[in-house]
Design a protein around this motif. Structure first.
Motif, PDB file in Angstrom:
ATOM      1  N   TYR A   1       0.846  -1.189   0.000  1.00 22.20           N
ATOM      2  CA  TYR A   1       0.000   0.000   0.000  1.00 22.20           C
ATOM      3  C   TYR A   1       0.883   1.241   0.000  1.00 22.20           C
ATOM      4  N   TYR A   2       0.586   2.148  -0.913  1.00 19.13           N
ATOM      5  CA  TYR A   2       1.344   3.389  -1.062  1.00 19.13           C
ATOM      6  C   TYR A   2       0.436   4.577  -0.796  1.00 19.13           C
ATOM      7  N   CYS A   3       0.904   5.494   0.016  1.00 17.29           N
ATOM      8  CA  CYS A   3       0.159   6.738   0.169  1.00 17.29           C
ATOM      9  C   CYS A   3       0.667   7.754  -0.861  1.00 17.29           C
ATOM     10  N   PHE A   4      -0.210   8.655  -1.212  1.00 16.01           N
ATOM     11  CA  PHE A   4       0.157   9.682  -2.183  1.00 16.01           C
ATOM     12  C   PHE A   4      -0.513  10.991  -1.808  1.00 16.01           C
ATOM     13  N   ALA A   5       0.042  12.054  -2.339  1.00 12.75           N
ATOM     14  CA  ALA A   5      -0.546  13.380  -2.180  1.00 12.75           C
ATOM     15  C   ALA A   5      -0.410  14.103  -3.511  1.00 12.75           C
ATOM     16  N   PHE A   6      -1.437  14.847  -3.879  1.00  8.23           N
ATOM     17  CA  PHE A   6      -1.308  15.620  -5.106  1.00  8.23           C
ATOM     18  C   PHE A   6      -2.073  16.934  -5.006  1.00  8.23           C
ATOM     19  N   VAL A   7      -1.579  17.876  -5.789  1.00  7.96           N
ATOM     20  CA  VAL A   7      -2.215  19.182  -5.901  1.00  7.96           C
ATOM     21  C   VAL A   7      -2.082  19.606  -7.350  1.00  7.96           C
ATOM     22  N   VAL A   8      -3.066  20.349  -7.816  1.00  3.97           N
ATOM     23  CA  VAL A   8      -3.030  20.842  -9.194  1.00  3.97           C
ATOM     24  C   VAL A   8      -2.782  22.342  -9.159  1.00  3.97           C
ATOM     25  N   ILE A   9      -1.573  22.713  -9.545  1.00  4.48           N
ATOM     26  CA  ILE A   9      -1.224  24.124  -9.684  1.00  4.48           C
ATOM     27  C   ILE A   9      -0.615  24.256 -11.074  1.00  4.48           C
ATOM     28  N   GLY A  10      -1.460  24.549 -12.030  1.00  8.84           N
ATOM     29  CA  GLY A  10      -1.001  24.494 -13.415  1.00  8.84           C
ATOM     30  C   GLY A  10      -0.935  23.043 -13.837  1.00  8.84           C
ATOM     31  N   ALA A  11       0.083  22.360 -13.402  1.00  6.81           N
ATOM     32  CA  ALA A  11       0.222  20.926 -13.661  1.00  6.81           C
ATOM     33  C   ALA A  11      -0.014  20.155 -12.361  1.00  6.81           C
ATOM     34  N   ILE A  12      -0.180  18.834 -12.506  1.00  9.64           N
ATOM     35  CA  ILE A  12      -0.359  17.993 -11.328  1.00  9.64           C
ATOM     36  C   ILE A  12       0.992  17.781 -10.661  1.00  9.64           C
ATOM     37  N   GLN A  13       1.046  18.055  -9.359  1.00  4.45           N
ATOM     38  CA  GLN A  13       2.235  17.754  -8.577  1.00  4.45           C
ATOM     39  C   GLN A  13       1.868  16.599  -7.652  1.00  4.45           C
ATOM     40  N   ASP A  14       2.529  15.470  -7.797  1.00  7.15           N
ATOM     41  CA  ASP A  14       2.193  14.307  -6.980  1.00  7.15           C
ATOM     42  C   ASP A  14       3.419  13.782  -6.262  1.00  7.15           C
ATOM     43  N   TYR A  15       3.177  13.232  -5.089  1.00  7.08           N
ATOM     44  CA  TYR A  15       4.222  12.711  -4.226  1.00  7.08           C
ATOM     45  C   TYR A  15       3.777  11.362  -3.684  1.00  7.08           C
ATOM     46  N   TRP A  16       4.766  10.462  -3.457  1.00  7.26           N
ATOM     47  CA  TRP A  16       4.450   9.097  -3.074  1.00  7.26           C
ATOM     48  C   TRP A  16       5.279   8.676  -1.868  1.00  7.26           C
ATOM     49  N   GLY A  17       4.662   7.883  -0.996  1.00 10.06           N
ATOM     50  CA  GLY A  17       5.373   7.255   0.094  1.00 10.06           C
ATOM     51  C   GLY A  17       6.062   5.990  -0.374  1.00 10.06           C
ATOM     52  N   GLN A  18       6.762   5.342   0.537  1.00  9.56           N
ATOM     53  CA  GLN A  18       7.610   4.215   0.175  1.00  9.56           C
ATOM     54  C   GLN A  18       6.872   2.889   0.130  1.00  9.56           C
ATOM     55  N   GLY A  19       5.645   2.834   0.588  1.00 10.26           N
ATOM     56  CA  GLY A  19       4.896   1.588   0.575  1.00 10.26           C
ATOM     57  C   GLY A  19       5.007   0.828   1.880  1.00 10.26           C
ATOM     58  N   THR A  20       3.916   0.189   2.245  1.00 12.84           N
ATOM     59  CA  THR A  20       3.888  -0.661   3.429  1.00 12.84           C
ATOM     60  C   THR A  20       3.140  -1.947   3.066  1.00 12.84           C
ATOM     61  N   GLN A  21       3.712  -3.075   3.453  1.00 11.26           N
ATOM     62  CA  GLN A  21       3.166  -4.385   3.062  1.00 11.26           C
ATOM     63  C   GLN A  21       2.003  -4.774   3.970  1.00 11.26           C
ATOM     64  N   VAL A  22       0.910  -5.159   3.349  1.00 15.45           N
ATOM     65  CA  VAL A  22      -0.229  -5.724   4.061  1.00 15.45           C
ATOM     66  C   VAL A  22      -0.427  -7.153   3.554  1.00 15.45           C
ATOM     67  N   THR A  23      -0.409  -8.104   4.462  1.00 16.68           N
ATOM     68  CA  THR A  23      -0.592  -9.504   4.105  1.00 16.68           C
ATOM     69  C   THR A  23      -1.753 -10.070   4.905  1.00 16.68           C
ATOM     70  N   VAL A  24      -2.731 -10.612   4.207  1.00 18.68           N
ATOM     71  CA  VAL A  24      -3.911 -11.171   4.850  1.00 18.68           C
ATOM     72  C   VAL A  24      -3.915 -12.675   4.598  1.00 18.68           C
ATOM     73  N   SER A  25      -3.856 -13.431   5.661  1.00 21.68           N
ATOM     74  CA  SER A  25      -3.842 -14.892   5.534  1.00 21.68           C
ATOM     75  C   SER A  25      -5.261 -15.441   5.628  1.00 21.68           C
ATOM     76  N   SER A  26      -5.487 -16.521   4.933  1.00 14.62           N
ATOM     77  CA  SER A  26      -6.830 -17.133   4.916  1.00 14.62           C
ATOM     78  C   SER A  26      -6.989 -18.156   6.023  1.00 14.62           C
TER      79      SER A  26
END
Length: 123
Positions: A98-123
């Motif tokens: 799972y990655y978090c992101f943030a974005f804003v539109v000022i003229g163009a889209i400016q987006d930023y991303w986190g490093q990711g965190t693993q989610v594992t669901v066992s059955s």
């Protein structure tokens, strides 16, 4: 802008996890956290990255992909520069990075991303 995600882990099907993502580094942009829409993508094994949930800067508008509606809740605390993803009723198919992101539109889209965190669901 830097994003730091946390809260992933291993959980049994039906369990819950809460992901957090803290944002920093706004001082040079002249903007604040509340100027950015934020949210979460995920990448499941062998799949393309997909949008999971997002919330507007003020918090009054949200988006969820169909597969998580009624189970996941996105929220934000602008005072803490943090976005959360509460995940209930987890299923094995929710297993992903799972990655978090943030974005804003000022003229163009400016987006930023986190490093990711693993989610594992066992059955």
């Amino acid at each position: 802008v830097q994003l730091q995600a946390s809260g992933g882990g291993l959980v049994q099907a039906g369990g819950s996890l809460r992901l957090s993502c803290i944002a920093s580094g706004f001082s040079d942009s002249g903007l604040t956290f509340s100027d950015y829409a934020v949210g979460w993508f995920r990448q499941r094994p062998g799949k393309e990255r997909e949008a999971v949930a997002a919330v507007t800067g003020s918090g009054d508008g949200t988006y969820y992909t169909d597969s998580v509606k009624g189970r996941f809740t996105i929220s934000r605390d602008n005072a803490k520069n943090t976005v959360y993803l509460q995940m209930n009723g987890l299923k094995p198919e929710d297993t992903a990075v799972y990655y978090c992101f943030a974005f804003v539109v000022i003229g163009a889209i400016q987006d930023y991303w986190g490093q990711g965190t693993q989610v594992t669901v066992s059955s």
